[in-house]
Design a protein around this motif. Structure first.
Motif, PDB file in Angstrom:
ATOM      1  N   ALA A  78     -12.710  -0.441  -2.789  1.00  0.00           N
ATOM      2  CA  ALA A  78     -12.179   0.731  -2.094  1.00  0.00           C
ATOM      3  C   ALA A  78     -11.482   0.288  -0.806  1.00  0.00           C
ATOM      4  O   ALA A  78     -11.416  -0.899  -0.479  1.00  0.00           O
ATOM      5  CB  ALA A  78     -13.309   1.712  -1.787  1.00  0.00           C
ATOM      6  N   THR A  79     -10.983   1.259  -0.067  1.00  0.00           N
ATOM      7  CA  THR A  79     -10.282   0.965   1.180  1.00  0.00           C
ATOM      8  C   THR A  79     -11.162   0.167   2.130  1.00  0.00           C
ATOM      9  O   THR A  79     -12.345   0.468   2.304  1.00  0.00           O
ATOM     10  CB  THR A  79      -9.865   2.280   1.867  1.00  0.00           C
ATOM     11  OG1 THR A  79      -9.080   3.044   0.956  1.00  0.00           O
ATOM     12  CG2 THR A  79      -9.071   2.009   3.121  1.00  0.00           C
ATOM     13  N   ARG A  84      -7.864  -0.868  -4.333  1.00  0.00           N
ATOM     14  CA  ARG A  84      -7.153  -1.778  -5.231  1.00  0.00           C
ATOM     15  C   ARG A  84      -7.562  -1.564  -6.678  1.00  0.00           C
ATOM     16  O   ARG A  84      -8.743  -1.394  -6.983  1.00  0.00           O
ATOM     17  CB  ARG A  84      -7.390  -3.225  -4.810  1.00  0.00           C
ATOM     18  CG  ARG A  84      -6.622  -3.590  -3.549  1.00  0.00           C
ATOM     19  CD  ARG A  84      -6.725  -5.049  -3.204  1.00  0.00           C
ATOM     20  NE  ARG A  84      -8.050  -5.403  -2.704  1.00  0.00           N
ATOM     21  CZ  ARG A  84      -8.980  -6.030  -3.414  1.00  0.00           C
ATOM     22  NH1 ARG A  84      -8.736  -6.380  -4.667  1.00  0.00           N
ATOM     23  NH2 ARG A  84     -10.144  -6.323  -2.877  1.00  0.00           N
ATOM     24  N   THR A  85      -6.558  -1.614  -7.538  1.00  0.00           N
ATOM     25  CA  THR A  85      -6.793  -1.511  -8.975  1.00  0.00           C
ATOM     26  C   THR A  85      -6.747  -2.872  -9.648  1.00  0.00           C
ATOM     27  O   THR A  85      -6.871  -2.963 -10.861  1.00  0.00           O
ATOM     28  CB  THR A  85      -5.739  -0.600  -9.627  1.00  0.00           C
ATOM     29  OG1 THR A  85      -4.439  -1.199  -9.468  1.00  0.00           O
ATOM     30  CG2 THR A  85      -5.746   0.774  -8.984  1.00  0.00           C
ATOM     31  N   GLN A  86      -6.557  -3.924  -8.845  1.00  0.00           N
ATOM     32  CA  GLN A  86      -6.516  -5.279  -9.376  1.00  0.00           C
ATOM     33  C   GLN A  86      -7.114  -6.240  -8.358  1.00  0.00           C
ATOM     34  O   GLN A  86      -7.143  -5.944  -7.165  1.00  0.00           O
ATOM     35  CB  GLN A  86      -5.084  -5.671  -9.733  1.00  0.00           C
ATOM     36  CG  GLN A  86      -4.088  -5.471  -8.614  1.00  0.00           C
ATOM     37  CD  GLN A  86      -2.661  -5.631  -9.090  1.00  0.00           C
ATOM     38  OE1 GLN A  86      -2.242  -6.720  -9.448  1.00  0.00           O
ATOM     39  NE2 GLN A  86      -1.907  -4.530  -9.103  1.00  0.00           N
ATOM     40  N   PRO A  87      -7.582  -7.401  -8.815  1.00  0.00           N
ATOM     41  CA  PRO A  87      -8.192  -8.357  -7.882  1.00  0.00           C
ATOM     42  C   PRO A  87      -7.189  -8.885  -6.867  1.00  0.00           C
ATOM     43  O   PRO A  87      -5.977  -8.846  -7.080  1.00  0.00           O
ATOM     44  CB  PRO A  87      -8.692  -9.476  -8.803  1.00  0.00           C
ATOM     45  CG  PRO A  87      -8.786  -8.864 -10.149  1.00  0.00           C
ATOM     46  CD  PRO A  87      -7.695  -7.846 -10.212  1.00  0.00           C
ATOM     47  N   MET A 131     -10.827   7.686   5.389  1.00  0.00           N
ATOM     48  CA  MET A 131      -9.380   7.534   5.425  1.00  0.00           C
ATOM     49  C   MET A 131      -8.718   8.745   6.067  1.00  0.00           C
ATOM     50  O   MET A 131      -7.858   8.622   6.928  1.00  0.00           O
ATOM     51  CB  MET A 131      -8.847   7.337   4.005  1.00  0.00           C
ATOM     52  CG  MET A 131      -8.868   5.913   3.524  1.00  0.00           C
ATOM     53  SD  MET A 131      -7.781   4.829   4.480  1.00  0.00           S
ATOM     54  CE  MET A 131      -6.187   5.460   4.014  1.00  0.00           C
ATOM     55  N   GLN A 132      -9.139   9.927   5.647  1.00  0.00           N
ATOM     56  CA  GLN A 132      -8.529  11.134   6.192  1.00  0.00           C
ATOM     57  C   GLN A 132      -8.942  11.351   7.639  1.00  0.00           C
ATOM     58  O   GLN A 132      -8.126  11.707   8.488  1.00  0.00           O
ATOM     59  CB  GLN A 132      -8.927  12.348   5.346  1.00  0.00           C
ATOM     60  CG  GLN A 132      -8.303  13.650   5.800  1.00  0.00           C
ATOM     61  CD  GLN A 132      -6.790  13.620   5.738  1.00  0.00           C
ATOM     62  OE1 GLN A 132      -6.227  13.156   4.762  1.00  0.00           O
ATOM     63  NE2 GLN A 132      -6.134  14.100   6.769  1.00  0.00           N
ATOM     64  N   ALA A 165      -6.000   8.119   0.827  1.00  0.00           N
ATOM     65  CA  ALA A 165      -6.057   6.714   0.414  1.00  0.00           C
ATOM     66  C   ALA A 165      -5.045   6.415  -0.676  1.00  0.00           C
ATOM     67  O   ALA A 165      -4.618   5.272  -0.838  1.00  0.00           O
ATOM     68  CB  ALA A 165      -7.469   6.381  -0.074  1.00  0.00           C
ATOM     69  N   ARG A 166      -4.631   7.444  -1.408  1.00  0.00           N
ATOM     70  CA  ARG A 166      -3.679   7.218  -2.501  1.00  0.00           C
ATOM     71  C   ARG A 166      -2.376   6.605  -2.005  1.00  0.00           C
ATOM     72  O   ARG A 166      -1.714   5.864  -2.731  1.00  0.00           O
ATOM     73  CB  ARG A 166      -3.401   8.538  -3.215  1.00  0.00           C
ATOM     74  CG  ARG A 166      -2.419   8.416  -4.367  1.00  0.00           C
ATOM     75  CD  ARG A 166      -2.228   9.725  -5.101  1.00  0.00           C
ATOM     76  NE  ARG A 166      -3.461  10.185  -5.697  1.00  0.00           N
ATOM     77  CZ  ARG A 166      -3.548  11.218  -6.536  1.00  0.00           C
ATOM     78  NH1 ARG A 166      -2.437  11.863  -6.874  1.00  0.00           N
ATOM     79  NH2 ARG A 166      -4.697  11.592  -7.028  1.00  0.00           N
ATOM     80  N   GLU A 167      -2.018   6.912  -0.771  1.00  0.00           N
ATOM     81  CA  GLU A 167      -0.779   6.375  -0.214  1.00  0.00           C
ATOM     82  C   GLU A 167      -0.827   4.862  -0.043  1.00  0.00           C
ATOM     83  O   GLU A 167       0.215   4.222   0.115  1.00  0.00           O
ATOM     84  CB  GLU A 167      -0.481   7.022   1.137  1.00  0.00           C
ATOM     85  CG  GLU A 167      -0.200   8.511   1.059  1.00  0.00           C
ATOM     86  CD  GLU A 167       0.188   9.091   2.390  1.00  0.00           C
ATOM     87  OE1 GLU A 167      -0.328  10.165   2.742  1.00  0.00           O
ATOM     88  OE2 GLU A 167       0.999   8.469   3.096  1.00  0.00           O
ATOM     89  N   LEU A 168      -2.035   4.305  -0.054  1.00  0.00           N
ATOM     90  CA  LEU A 168      -2.177   2.859   0.158  1.00  0.00           C
ATOM     91  C   LEU A 168      -2.694   2.119  -1.069  1.00  0.00           C
ATOM     92  O   LEU A 168      -3.042   0.943  -0.959  1.00  0.00           O
ATOM     93  CB  LEU A 168      -3.136   2.597   1.335  1.00  0.00           C
ATOM     94  CG  LEU A 168      -2.579   2.765   2.734  1.00  0.00           C
ATOM     95  CD1 LEU A 168      -3.618   2.354   3.762  1.00  0.00           C
ATOM     96  CD2 LEU A 168      -1.318   1.936   2.924  1.00  0.00           C
TER      97      LEU A 168
END
Length: 277
Positions: A35-36, A66-69, A90-91, A98-101
């Motif tokens: 996560a962030t 992150r969706t990847q390592p 985040m907000q 967080a979707r923006e990052l």
């Protein structure tokens, strides 16, 4: 690596802190999806490889979910403070989703301004972990309490910048926002999807188009204002953003467009952000 809890009032925003110390000349690792989080580099140098990009991460850095390592290469000896940011954090702290990052890495300064640099400077002189955590707690608490809807404030600054004159200068926006040119560049890209230079070009043309729609007999010089070198420059930029020449635009009745521009205009003062949306 040593783990610490944030202060009780921050536990809904931050999951944990961790302090990493290493004394080897080179440290390579693959970090799983997560996560962030935020990392303050307090010694050594770091490079991160993500989504085909190789990024040097000095200072304070924010890592989106992150969706990847992530591949990390560090040169030691080094020290870093890591911060796990919860979804509400985040907000509350940064002011946006967080979707923006997602799968992005950006300097924390771009999100929280000069305070991020100041906090890192204080962390560099912390004599122990407890002091380091207290500095981090104070920094995030202040960011939470003092965050004045950054997106809204930046939007207001850009609106005023585009409205103040026919030829908005980027240096004026930088000065008004009290940010670095790099911060303004990144924030403009984040909230408006383009560079300040391109946004200024677009704003100049759309102001002129609105004037021509409301007063079709207006001369091109009066419609263009001071933002264009000559008529050919005006026509070229007008076609680029409007899709037709000024003459074609005058001849195109487009009732919906005309009605929209009239509705968005009050006392003949055109809202630049209204034209962009």
């Amino acid at each position: 690596m040593r783990f610490y809890e944030p202060a009780p009032d921050l536990r809904g925003l931050i999951s944990k802190y961790y302090v990493l110390d290493f004394d080897v000349p080179r440290l390579s690792d693959i970090i799983q999806t997560e996560a962030t989080n935020i990392r303050f580099a307090l010694g050594g140098s770091y490079r991160m490889a993500l989504a085909g990009a190789d990024i040097a991460c000095s200072g304070a850095t924010m890592f989106g979910p992150r969706t990847q390592p992530l591949s990390m290469t560090a040169t030691g000896p080094g020290r870093a403070l890591g911060v796990g940011v919860l979804p509400m954090g985040m907000q509350a702290i940064a002011g946006f989703s967080a979707r923006e990052l997602t799968d992005k890495i950006i300097p924390l300064e771009d999100v929280l301004g000069a305070a991020a640099v100041d906090a890192q400077d204080r962390m560099l002189h912390a004599p122990d972990d407890q002091t380091l955590i207290r500095i981090a707690d104070a920094f995030f608490r202040a960011a939470w309490r003092q965050r004045p809807d950054r997106a809204a404030l930046f939007q207001q600054a850009v609106a005023a910048w585009l409205k103040d004159c026919d030829d908005p200068q980027i240096d004026d926006l930088v000065s008004t926002c009290d940010l670095s040119a790099r911060q303004v560049e990144r924030l403009t890209a984040r909230y408006f999807g383009m560079s300040p230079k391109l946004l200024a070009r677009q704003g100049r043309v759309l102001r002129a188009a609105a004037k021509l729609r409301l007063a079709p007999d207006l001369s091109w010089t009066d419609a263009a204002g001071a933002g264009f070198f000559d008529q050919s420059h005006f026509i070229r930029d007008f076609r680029a953003f409007v899709g037709m020449t000024p003459t074609e635009f005058r001849q195109n009745k487009a009732p919906a467009t005309s009605a929209g521009l009239r509705a968005r205009t009050r006392e003949r003062l055109i809202s630049p952000l209204s034209l962009l949306s």
